[in-house]
Design an enzyme around this catalytic site. Structure first.
Site: not given
Length: 271
Positions: A164, A223
């Site tokens: 992303h 993340h």
């Protein structure tokens, strides 16, 4: 149409300005640093955006390159053709060839997207292990990939570079670069092409806002810091190598504003 024209003019003063092109890379890096600090400090409130099934993630981010590609395709084609005819007085054939050359930037972007996402998956498979909740009397099984692990209800623990952060940063920067052509393009007020260009421009502006917003959400909800930072740095590097280095060369897709001196304040592509 008047509302579209007003919206386009106000957005041109912001997103199409050279200052945005210069500052956006630093803004994205700042978002990664600040977002990671907020996440690690448990200072982020619970919102629907932390659910991976939220609408923006499912219908936009998961197909981010498709959105970027199909909106930039007509925008680059039309604006480059008009720019070549009005500024360089090219004929129809040479204007079309110029537009096709600029459209090859989308092929370069597709190659970057394909190679990088494949590399990220390879690294995650290479560095990962599968944790399963199998019975004690069942033989231990090794899984080669994340997909095999998930098929057996396991959890894959590998180094997951943030796709992303990579793709959203690259798409946002690429769109902002391509919109720079409007700084040197003038279209007749009553032309139908002006409505087309304005519609594409406004759509690209709102798409860029979605990419930056989802980049923020990724930074604060998902993340580890190293995974997000590496993903963002790869996205920024892909943008820099293309628009700040390669596209300045003769054998390249070229810049949205060709043959403009680098020292020019209005059309600055300075590094």
């Amino acid at each position: 149409m008047e509302r579209l024209e007003r919206c386009s003019r106000s957005l041109r003063a912001g997103l199409a300005a050279g200052a945005v092109r210069r500052r956006l890379p630093w803004v994205l890096l700042g978002i990664v640093l600040l977002g990671s600090a907020l996440k690690d400090g448990d200072l982020v409130p619970e919102t629907p955006m932390q659910n991976k099934r939220n609408l923006l993630n499912v219908y936009f981010v998961k197909v981010a390159w498709a959105w970027t590609f199909w909106l930039l395709l007509p925008f680059i084609g039309v604006t480059t053709y008009l720019f070549a005819k009005s500024k360089f007085l090219y004929g129809p054939t040479k204007s079309i060839l110029t537009a096709l050359r600029r459209l090859s930037a989308l092929l370069v972007g597709t190659a970057i997207w394909y190679v990088c996402t494949g590399l990220f998956m390879y690294i995650e498979n290479l560095t990962g292990m599968c944790s399963t909740s199998g019975k004690h009397n069942e033989p231990h099984r090794l899984y080669a990939t994340k997909q095999e692990c998930h098929q057996n209800n396991g959890i894959w623990n590998g180094f997951d570079i943030s796709g992303h952060c990579f793709l959203l940063s690259y798409c946002a920067l690429m769109i902002v670069e391509e919109m720079a052509v409007l700084e040197g393009l003038s279209i007749d007020q009553n032309s139908k092409l002006r409505v087309v260009v304005n519609s594409l421009f406004v759509s690209l502006c709102f798409l860029t806002m979605i990419w930056v917003f989802m980049f923020v959400c990724t930074a604060i909800y998902f993340h580890d810091f190293s995974q997000k930072l590496l993903g963002a740095l790869i996205g920024l590097s892909a943008w820099y190598v293309t628009y700040r280095v390669w596209y300045l060369k003769p054998f390249s897709p070229g810049l949205p504003l060709p043959n403009i001196p680098l020292s020019s304040k209005k059309y600055s592509y300075s590094r």
